[in-house]
Design an enzyme around this catalytic site. Sequence first.
Site, PDB file in Angstrom:
ATOM      1  N   ALA A  67       0.829  -1.144   0.008  1.00 22.09           N
ATOM      2  CA  ALA A  67      -0.045  -0.187   0.113  1.00 22.09           C
ATOM      3  C   ALA A  67       0.990   1.299   0.003  1.00 22.09           C
ATOM      4  O   ALA A  67       1.937   1.288   0.500  1.00 22.09           O
ATOM      5  CB  ALA A  67      -0.804   0.232   1.127  1.00 22.09           C
ATOM      6  N   GLU A 113      -0.289  -9.525  -0.688  1.00 20.62           N
ATOM      7  CA  GLU A 113      -1.616  -9.677  -0.278  1.00 20.62           C
ATOM      8  C   GLU A 113      -2.389  -9.707  -1.619  1.00 20.62           C
ATOM      9  O   GLU A 113      -3.385 -10.309  -1.746  1.00 20.62           O
ATOM     10  CB  GLU A 113      -2.199  -8.634   0.621  1.00 20.62           C
ATOM     11  CG  GLU A 113      -1.750  -8.969   2.202  1.00 20.62           C
ATOM     12  CD  GLU A 113      -1.751  -7.560   2.834  1.00 20.62           C
ATOM     13  OE1 GLU A 113      -1.711  -6.500   2.588  1.00 20.62           O
ATOM     14  OE2 GLU A 113      -2.302  -7.876   4.180  1.00 20.62           O
ATOM     15  N   GLU A 133       5.063  -4.892   7.195  1.00 14.94           N
ATOM     16  CA  GLU A 133       4.342  -3.749   7.749  1.00 14.94           C
ATOM     17  C   GLU A 133       4.844  -3.599   9.259  1.00 14.94           C
ATOM     18  O   GLU A 133       4.645  -2.416   9.743  1.00 14.94           O
ATOM     19  CB  GLU A 133       2.787  -4.083   7.724  1.00 14.94           C
ATOM     20  CG  GLU A 133       2.109  -4.102   6.396  1.00 14.94           C
ATOM     21  CD  GLU A 133       2.191  -5.342   5.749  1.00 14.94           C
ATOM     22  OE1 GLU A 133       2.965  -6.298   5.978  1.00 14.94           O
ATOM     23  OE2 GLU A 133       1.159  -5.359   4.705  1.00 14.94           O
TER      24      GLU A 133
HETATM   25  N1  CAA Z   1       4.582   3.131  -0.772  1.00 18.86           N
HETATM   26  C1  CAA Z   1       5.059   4.415  -1.300  1.00 18.86           C
HETATM   27  N2  CAA Z   1       5.976   4.418  -1.979  1.00 18.86           N
HETATM   28  C2  CAA Z   1       6.847   3.367  -2.186  1.00 18.86           C
HETATM   29  C3  CAA Z   1       6.441   2.033  -1.338  1.00 18.86           C
HETATM   30  C4  CAA Z   1       5.400   2.085  -0.713  1.00 18.86           C
HETATM   31  N3  CAA Z   1       4.779   0.926  -0.051  1.00 18.86           N
HETATM   32  N4  CAA Z   1       7.627   1.251  -1.773  1.00 18.86           N
HETATM   33  C5  CAA Z   1       8.542   1.950  -2.414  1.00 18.86           C
HETATM   34  N5  CAA Z   1       8.037   3.255  -2.651  1.00 18.86           N
HETATM   35  C6  CAA Z   1       8.906   4.295  -3.525  1.00 18.86           C
HETATM   36  C7  CAA Z   1       9.963   4.746  -2.339  1.00 18.86           C
HETATM   37  O1  CAA Z   1       9.865   5.790  -1.483  1.00 18.86           O
HETATM   38  C8  CAA Z   1      11.091   5.373  -3.653  1.00 18.86           C
HETATM   39  O2  CAA Z   1      10.330   6.588  -3.946  1.00 18.86           O
HETATM   40  P1  CAA Z   1      11.300   7.831  -4.131  1.00 18.86           P
HETATM   41  O3  CAA Z   1      12.206   7.606  -5.212  1.00 18.86           O
HETATM   42  O4  CAA Z   1      10.350   9.171  -4.262  1.00 18.86           O
HETATM   43  O5  CAA Z   1      12.128   8.099  -2.846  1.00 18.86           O
HETATM   44  C9  CAA Z   1      10.518   4.345  -4.712  1.00 18.86           C
HETATM   45  O6  CAA Z   1       9.408   3.858  -4.589  1.00 18.86           O
HETATM   46  C10 CAA Z   1      11.803   3.344  -4.823  1.00 18.86           C
HETATM   47  O7  CAA Z   1      11.810   2.715  -3.579  1.00 18.86           O
HETATM   48  P2  CAA Z   1      13.443   2.724  -2.888  1.00 18.86           P
HETATM   49  O8  CAA Z   1      14.156   3.662  -3.124  1.00 18.86           O
HETATM   50  O9  CAA Z   1      12.997   2.228  -1.534  1.00 18.86           O
HETATM   51  O10 CAA Z   1      13.830   1.328  -3.340  1.00 18.86           O
HETATM   52  P3  CAA Z   1      14.691   0.273  -3.145  1.00 18.86           P
HETATM   53  O11 CAA Z   1      15.020  -0.943  -4.237  1.00 18.86           O
HETATM   54  O12 CAA Z   1      15.910   0.782  -2.394  1.00 18.86           O
HETATM   55  O13 CAA Z   1      13.835  -0.920  -2.051  1.00 18.86           O
HETATM   56  C11 CAA Z   1      12.141  -1.873  -1.026  1.00 18.86           C
HETATM   57  C12 CAA Z   1      12.883  -1.321  -2.360  1.00 18.86           C
HETATM   58  C13 CAA Z   1      12.557  -2.618  -0.156  1.00 18.86           C
HETATM   59  C14 CAA Z   1      10.705  -2.411  -1.483  1.00 18.86           C
HETATM   60  C15 CAA Z   1      11.597  -0.594  -0.114  1.00 18.86           C
HETATM   61  O14 CAA Z   1      10.925   0.294  -1.382  1.00 18.86           O
HETATM   62  C16 CAA Z   1      10.544  -0.818   1.006  1.00 18.86           C
HETATM   63  O15 CAA Z   1      10.697  -1.274   1.824  1.00 18.86           O
HETATM   64  N6  CAA Z   1       9.171  -0.304   0.372  1.00 18.86           N
HETATM   65  C17 CAA Z   1       8.052  -0.420   1.242  1.00 18.86           C
HETATM   66  C18 CAA Z   1       7.538  -1.885   1.726  1.00 18.86           C
HETATM   67  C19 CAA Z   1       6.378  -2.004   2.615  1.00 18.86           C
HETATM   68  O16 CAA Z   1       6.971  -1.642   3.806  1.00 18.86           O
HETATM   69  N7  CAA Z   1       5.427  -2.494   2.238  1.00 18.86           N
HETATM   70  C20 CAA Z   1       4.176  -2.528   2.988  1.00 18.86           C
HETATM   71  C21 CAA Z   1       3.324  -1.333   2.950  1.00 18.86           C
HETATM   72  S1  CAA Z   1       2.135  -0.930   4.088  1.00 18.86           S
HETATM   73  C22 CAA Z   1       0.991  -2.130   3.444  1.00 18.86           C
HETATM   74  O17 CAA Z   1       1.052  -2.835   2.337  1.00 18.86           O
HETATM   75  C23 CAA Z   1      -0.335  -2.426   4.427  1.00 18.86           C
HETATM   76  C24 CAA Z   1      -1.079  -3.299   3.981  1.00 18.86           C
HETATM   77  O18 CAA Z   1      -1.569  -4.318   4.343  1.00 18.86           O
HETATM   78  C25 CAA Z   1      -2.240  -3.072   2.522  1.00 18.86           C
END
Ligand code: CAA
Length: 259
Positions: A67, A113, A133
């Site tokens: 998300a 999911e 998360e």
């Molecule tokens: N939401 C919003 N933006 C996101 C995102 C997310 N879930 N995941 C990645 N992005 C964005 C980053 O902020 C970044 O944007 P900017 O260039 O503007 O900074 C861009 O995508 C590229 O991401 P990274 O620079 O972080 O890429 P990376 O290769 O270094 O890392 C990753 C990749 C490990 C997937 C890392 O992006 C990450 O940890 N993302 C979040 C994963 C996460 O926590 N997901 C759960 C979300 S909550 C949820 O999903 C609730 C539910 O149950 C529905």
Amino acid sequence: MAPEFIIVHPQVLPHIAHIQLNRPQELNALNLQLMLELRDALRALDEDEQVRCIVLSGNEKAFAAGADIKQMAGKTAIDMYNTDQFSTWDAIKKIKKPIIAAVSGFALGGGCELAMLCDMIVASETAKFGQPEIKIGVMPGAGGTQRLTRAVGKALAMEMVLTGKFITAEEALRAGLINRVVPPDLFLSEAFRLAETIAQQSPLAVKMAKEAVLRAFDSTLEEGLHFERKNFYLLFASDDQKEGMQAFIEKRTPVFTGK
Ligand code: CAA
């Protein structure tokens, strides 16, 4: 209006539709608009008589990284309650046609999911599945604690949900989360190949069979068996049942029409 965050190909192959999540800069993070577009596209394809199977993919780097954290970060509990952003997921659950997730790269949080909400998962060797998360102070909210646990069992689900650890495609295959793992350049074509096999079957039987398999998660064995039997009997009202059985007897390939 054309969708902004997804690309829809209603006939990428005969009877097969393809939806691609298309927010590459954000690793296909699932914001509200994307999920509404996805819901609407799936509903339209479910109505489209030409379509028998749907493939949902992201790109090579990410199926979806969850998300949209940036969209959610400032929200209050009341905002979350009022927006009820996961209601789109309930609508997607009601899609009758089979949906195959073609996963390459990250399938995290809501991305994992969403893949699990699909009926089958074909993954690239590069795929990584996780429910991270917990690392951002919350927990899965769109089925992660339930569908993951049913798919891989308590031990691995608990570890993934409580530590946020990712698993590889190979581990996901061994754990029963996904259907197959293929080299990176083949994840989409393999998903289409699987979709083609399904599209050759009777579309009515496929829909009723999908419905019956999913019922296994929501019912007792007795209720599920009852539901299955009713669908089995109901299919004898279809032309496809007559055609399928007659073709078997005549030793020829059946021609299914969905009637
Ligand atoms: N939401 C919003 N933006 C996101 C995102 C997310 N879930 N995941 C990645 N992005 C964005 C980053 O902020 C970044 O944007 P900017 O260039 O503007 O900074 C861009 O995508 C590229 O991401 P990274 O620079 O972080 O890429 P990376 O290769 O270094 O890392 C990753 C990749 C490990 C997937 C890392 O992006 C990450 O940890 N993302 C979040 C994963 C996460 O926590 N997901 C759960 C979300 S909550 C949820 O999903 C609730 C539910 O149950 C529905």
